[in-house]
Write a protein that holds these residues in place. Sequence first.
Motif, short mmCIF file in Angstrom:
data_model
loop_
_atom_site.label_atom_id
_atom_site.label_comp_id
_atom_site.label_asym_id
_atom_site.label_seq_id
_atom_site.Cartn_x
_atom_site.Cartn_y
_atom_site.Cartn_z
N THR A 163 0.71 -1.35 -0.04
CA THR A 163 0.36 -0.30 0.07
C THR A 163 0.54 1.77 -0.06
OG1 THR A 163 -0.06 0.31 2.59
CG2 THR A 163 -1.61 -0.83 1.47
N GLY A 164 2.25 0.93 0.41
CA GLY A 164 2.97 2.19 -0.02
C GLY A 164 3.29 3.18 1.60
N SER A 165 1.87 2.62 3.37
CA SER A 165 1.85 3.47 4.22
C SER A 165 3.21 3.93 4.35
CB SER A 165 1.08 2.68 4.84
OG SER A 165 0.21 3.29 6.28
N SER A 166 3.18 4.30 5.20
CA SER A 166 4.50 5.02 5.65
C SER A 166 4.47 5.37 7.63
CB SER A 166 5.32 6.44 5.64
OG SER A 166 4.35 7.12 5.53
N SER A 167 2.67 5.16 8.14
CA SER A 167 2.37 5.34 9.47
C SER A 167 1.41 4.59 10.04
CB SER A 167 2.31 7.20 9.30
OG SER A 167 1.19 7.30 8.40
N PHE A 168 0.84 3.38 8.82
CA PHE A 168 -0.34 2.64 9.54
C PHE A 168 -0.24 2.07 9.09
CE2 PHE A 168 -4.44 1.23 9.55
CZ PHE A 168 -4.73 1.19 10.64
N THR A 169 -0.06 0.55 9.38
CA THR A 169 -0.46 -0.91 9.10
C THR A 169 -1.28 -2.10 9.75
OG1 THR A 169 0.97 -2.20 9.75
CG2 THR A 169 1.84 -0.80 8.09
N ILE A 170 -2.45 -3.03 8.78
CA ILE A 170 -2.57 -4.05 9.41
C ILE A 170 -2.48 -5.13 8.61
CG2 ILE A 170 -5.03 -3.37 8.14
CD1 ILE A 170 -6.41 -4.27 10.69
N ALA A 171 -1.90 -6.23 9.14
CA ALA A 171 -1.84 -7.55 8.56
C ALA A 171 -2.72 -8.34 9.19
CB ALA A 171 -0.50 -7.71 9.05
N ARG A 172 -2.77 -9.99 8.89
CA ARG A 172 -4.21 -10.26 9.42
C ARG A 172 -3.54 -11.91 9.17
NH1 ARG A 172 -9.32 -11.41 10.43
NH2 ARG A 172 -9.71 -8.99 8.93
N SER A 173 -3.21 -12.78 10.44
CA SER A 173 -2.34 -14.04 10.08
C SER A 173 -3.73 -15.41 10.75
CB SER A 173 -0.91 -14.13 11.37
OG SER A 173 -0.56 -15.51 10.93
N GLU A 174 -3.33 -16.17 9.77
CA GLU A 174 -4.15 -17.65 9.69
C GLU A 174 -3.62 -18.89 10.29
OE1 GLU A 174 -7.22 -17.38 10.70
OE2 GLU A 174 -7.93 -15.14 9.71
N GLY A 175 -2.62 -18.57 10.96
CA GLY A 175 -2.52 -19.51 11.88
C GLY A 175 -0.55 -20.01 11.30
N GLY A 176 0.17 -18.37 10.61
CA GLY A 176 1.37 -18.80 10.28
C GLY A 176 2.35 -18.31 11.81
N LEU A 177 3.59 -18.26 11.21
CA LEU A 177 5.18 -17.74 11.94
C LEU A 177 5.66 -16.00 12.04
CD1 LEU A 177 6.26 -21.31 12.27
CD2 LEU A 177 4.99 -20.54 13.60
N PRO A 178 4.37 -15.33 12.25
CA PRO A 178 4.71 -14.08 12.49
C PRO A 178 6.46 -13.59 12.68
CG PRO A 178 2.92 -14.56 13.63
CD PRO A 178 3.35 -15.68 13.29
N TYR A 179 7.07 -14.63 13.94
CA TYR A 179 8.01 -13.44 14.31
C TYR A 179 9.01 -13.94 13.49
CZ TYR A 179 4.21 -13.69 18.11
OH TYR A 179 3.21 -13.86 18.62
N GLU A 180 9.85 -12.37 13.55
CA GLU A 180 11.18 -12.92 13.21
C GLU A 180 11.70 -13.30 13.64
OE1 GLU A 180 11.42 -13.36 9.73
OE2 GLU A 180 9.82 -12.16 9.14
N ASP A 181 13.05 -13.85 13.51
CA ASP A 181 14.23 -14.01 15.02
C ASP A 181 14.07 -12.67 15.29
OD1 ASP A 181 14.26 -16.83 13.62
OD2 ASP A 181 16.03 -16.77 12.70
N ASN A 182 14.00 -11.66 14.78
CA ASN A 182 15.36 -10.31 15.79
C ASN A 182 14.61 -10.25 16.46
OD1 ASN A 182 12.76 -9.61 13.41
ND2 ASN A 182 14.68 -8.32 12.63
N LEU A 183 12.72 -10.91 16.72
CA LEU A 183 11.95 -10.79 17.40
C LEU A 183 11.90 -11.65 19.03
CD1 LEU A 183 8.44 -9.82 15.11
CD2 LEU A 183 10.18 -7.71 15.87
N LEU A 184 13.06 -12.09 18.69
CA LEU A 184 13.39 -13.05 20.14
C LEU A 184 14.42 -12.92 20.99
CD1 LEU A 184 12.20 -16.59 17.98
CD2 LEU A 184 11.01 -15.11 19.38
#
Length: 296
Positions: free
Chosen positions: A21-42
């Motif tokens: 979308t090109g948004s630089s100040s607001f995002t929304i994302a849905r997950s349906e059973g995925g693994l959204p966490y990147e290693d750098n969030l651990l």
Amino acid sequence: MYTLSSKQPVPVYPFERDMVTGSSSFTIARSEGGLPYEDNLLIPHRKAYYLLVFVKHNRGRHWVDMTPYERKDNTLYFSAPDQILVKEAPTPFWGTQLTFTTEFLTLQQHAALRELPLVQNPHNGHELLLTVADGAFVEDILTKLETEYRHPGEWQHRMLTAHLTVLLTYLSRLYTEQFTGVEPSADQRLLKTYQAKIEECFRELHEVSAYASQLHLSAGHLSEVVKAQSGKPAIKHIHERLVLEAKRLLFYTPQSLKEIAFDLGFSDASYFNRFFKRETGLTPAEYRTAIRKMYQ
């Protein structure tokens, strides 16, 4: 739970522009059973933006500063910029994540959002338990937000603002029910402003008089109002913020006591050592050993 193992400071993850979308100040994302966490969030990190996560189903534990949260279904989790966050393990996630920046809140059309209890978070909470009806309402609004977000057009921004206002207002009502409070008076607003200034300047300004000058008040008047509204001397609020940041760094990083003292604006590490022990009853080294042993 991981702690940092290098001499680098706690990383700050910037807001990432949505490539679709090109948004630089607001995002929304849905997950349906995925693994959204990147290693750098651990690893312990800070986010340079607000984060709201509606959990339909997820298991695991994450931390906001030194507080652990066992994730529950049908629950909303939220955090503000610069708090230290860490997740213990990636687990399948069903739900929706919404992010927005401080700059997003500074827009004139979002002025009312800045004052909502969920955004102000006076009780420093990070978890809202939702009833089945609450969860259905929140999910419906999030679906409407996502639909507008994915379909740019002339009225998109106004519709996003309208849906977001409904969502944050609804969640703020739940916030005031779960974290009881009343409409703030002028003196209570001054206390909140003082605390916000401390949040901005605690590394550089350690004296009440410096904050009074920034607020165009006498130090005496500021001290009187803060003590009456909080039950604590004005200087105590500064000291508590310094201690909180020191605890964060002692817990999550391997920085030396001298490095932490310098980061917090103390020119003398031995004075920082005495200050921390006076405020907590433990030296910084004793606190680091005790807190890490507790959560091994």
